[in-house]
Motif scaffolding. Structure first.
Motif, PDB file in Angstrom:
ATOM      1  N   UNK A 119      -6.587 -11.792  -4.371  1.00 31.45           N
ATOM      2  CA  UNK A 119      -6.226 -10.039  -4.688  1.00 31.45           C
ATOM      3  C   UNK A 119      -6.612  -9.626  -3.322  1.00 31.45           C
ATOM      4  N   UNK A 120      -5.583  -8.553  -3.254  1.00 30.10           N
ATOM      5  CA  UNK A 120      -5.506  -8.277  -1.474  1.00 30.10           C
ATOM      6  C   UNK A 120      -6.144  -7.192  -1.078  1.00 30.10           C
ATOM      7  N   UNK A 121      -7.152  -7.799  -0.311  1.00 27.76           N
ATOM      8  CA  UNK A 121      -8.297  -7.249   0.095  1.00 27.76           C
ATOM      9  C   UNK A 121      -9.618  -7.478  -0.289  1.00 27.76           C
ATOM     10  N   UNK A 122      -9.548  -8.941  -1.197  1.00 25.08           N
ATOM     11  CA  UNK A 122     -10.819 -10.258  -1.128  1.00 25.08           C
ATOM     12  C   UNK A 122     -10.991 -10.944  -0.013  1.00 25.08           C
ATOM     13  N   UNK A 123     -12.053 -11.373  -0.128  1.00 23.43           N
ATOM     14  CA  UNK A 123     -12.115 -12.857   1.224  1.00 23.43           C
ATOM     15  C   UNK A 123     -10.894 -13.792   1.264  1.00 23.43           C
ATOM     16  N   UNK A 124     -11.111 -14.048  -0.406  1.00 24.87           N
ATOM     17  CA  UNK A 124      -9.906 -15.497  -0.715  1.00 24.87           C
ATOM     18  C   UNK A 124      -8.500 -15.152  -0.123  1.00 24.87           C
ATOM     19  N   UNK A 125      -8.702 -13.536   0.077  1.00 24.35           N
ATOM     20  CA  UNK A 125      -6.807 -13.515   0.161  1.00 24.35           C
ATOM     21  C   UNK A 125      -6.753 -13.884   1.870  1.00 24.35           C
ATOM     22  N   UNK A 126      -8.028 -12.988   2.386  1.00 25.07           N
ATOM     23  CA  UNK A 126      -8.088 -13.230   3.771  1.00 25.07           C
ATOM     24  C   UNK A 126      -7.989 -14.221   4.161  1.00 25.07           C
TER      25      UNK A 126
END
Length: 307
Positions: free
Chosen positions: A148-155
């Motif tokens: 999900x854009x905005x999540x830690x995993x996305x980054x």
């Protein structure tokens, strides 16, 4: 708003085409598959199924009837830019795409009660936007198989080899030029790489998806969905800061053999108060196609608890 409809093989299902004024004030056409619950059963609720890339509502072909036969009214749209829906030049933030879908569901189909929203891949991002922006219209939300854009995993994951296309699709014009005429090769790469049950998406299915994404503007739209990710990051973080975590009951649903599964629950917990986690056995990324029986079971188990 205008609409036409056409019957399909199951008499309770029909294709609908709605012309709407979208949240970004553009007139677009949205293609929907609607399947009514059997007349012998009282309607238990409505389930909205939102597809991912590089797919269309066709990805739910194996699960629509079983979900409907359990007593649910099923709606499966082609989101903006995909399948038989319009191919606009802009409007690919997930909040706008969620608003596209809300308009005909609520205003044309007249569904005023809270619905159950199920999203896969890009559809998962749209499902979160739908549940968070329109909580008065949502009873539960199921989403997964996406960072999900905005999540830690996305980054953490957006620049990795596994998600190379996040970077590739952000380049202006080049992806469309390189993929043009080779859509089948490009789509098959994703299906081969991310499937566990390799027989789930047949050559006939691949041909269908290839035809959809070979339409004028279709691949551009599919790639623009990714180009909007950083705007989605900004909007999701702003929403979380202003509203706190989403209070809609949420289920993280992933393929048991997909690398995304191990990150799903923690990612949802960044954005939701009430989170459960489930996996679809013997499945990679394409859960509704690789193991439709388990997909239906997990969806119904969660939906019934939140009716």
């Amino acid at each position: 708003m205008s609409i036409t409809s056409k019957g399909c093989k199951v008499h309770r299902c029909r294709q609908r085409i709605a012309t709407i004024k979208s949240p970004d004030d553009e007139e677009i056409r949205l293609n929907y598959l609607e399947c009514l619950n059997p007349p012998s059963l009282d309607k238990k609720g409505t389930i909205l199924l939102i597809h991912g890339f590089p797919q269309t509502s066709y990805q739910f072909r194996h699960v629509i009837i079983p979900l409907s036969n359990a007593g649910y009214h099923i709606i499966a749209p082609d989101y903006r830019g995909a399948g038989q829906s319009s191919k606009p030049a802009s409007g690919f933030t997930k909040a706008i795409m969620a608003g596209d879908i809300l308009i005909p569901v609520r205003d044309y189909l007249g569904i005023k009660e809270k619905i159950h929203v199920v999203g896969h891949d890009i559809g998962g991002m749209i499902a979160f936007a739908y549940a968070s922006r329109y909580p008065d219209h949502v009873a539960s939300v199921i989403w997964g198989e996406c960072p999900l854009p905005g999540s830690s995993f996305y980054e953490q994951s957006k620049g990795t080899v596994a998600l190379f296309h996040f970077i590739f699709h952000s380049v202006l014009d080049l992806p469309e030029a390189l993929v043009a005429g080779r859509e089948g090769i490009y789509l098959k790469h994703f299906f081969d790489k991310l499937s566990y049950n390799s027989a789930a998406i047949s050559l006939t299915d691949l041909e269908y998806y290839t035809t959809c994404y070979s339409q004028p503007g279709a691949m551009r739209c599919g790639i623009n969905v990714y180009r909007a990710f950083e705007k989605d990051v900004e909007e999701n973080r702003k929403w979380l800061k202003e509203n706190g975590k989403c209070k809609i009951p949420a289920l993280a649903l992933s393929g048991g053999n997909c690398f995304l599964a191990q990150h799903a629950e923690s990612m949802l917990k960044e954005f939701h108060v009430h989170v459960e986690n489930a996996t679809v056995a013997d499945s990679g990324h394409y859960i509704a196609e690789e193991n439709p029986e388990d997909f239906v079971h997990e969806v119904l188990e969660f939906v019934r608890k939140n009716n």
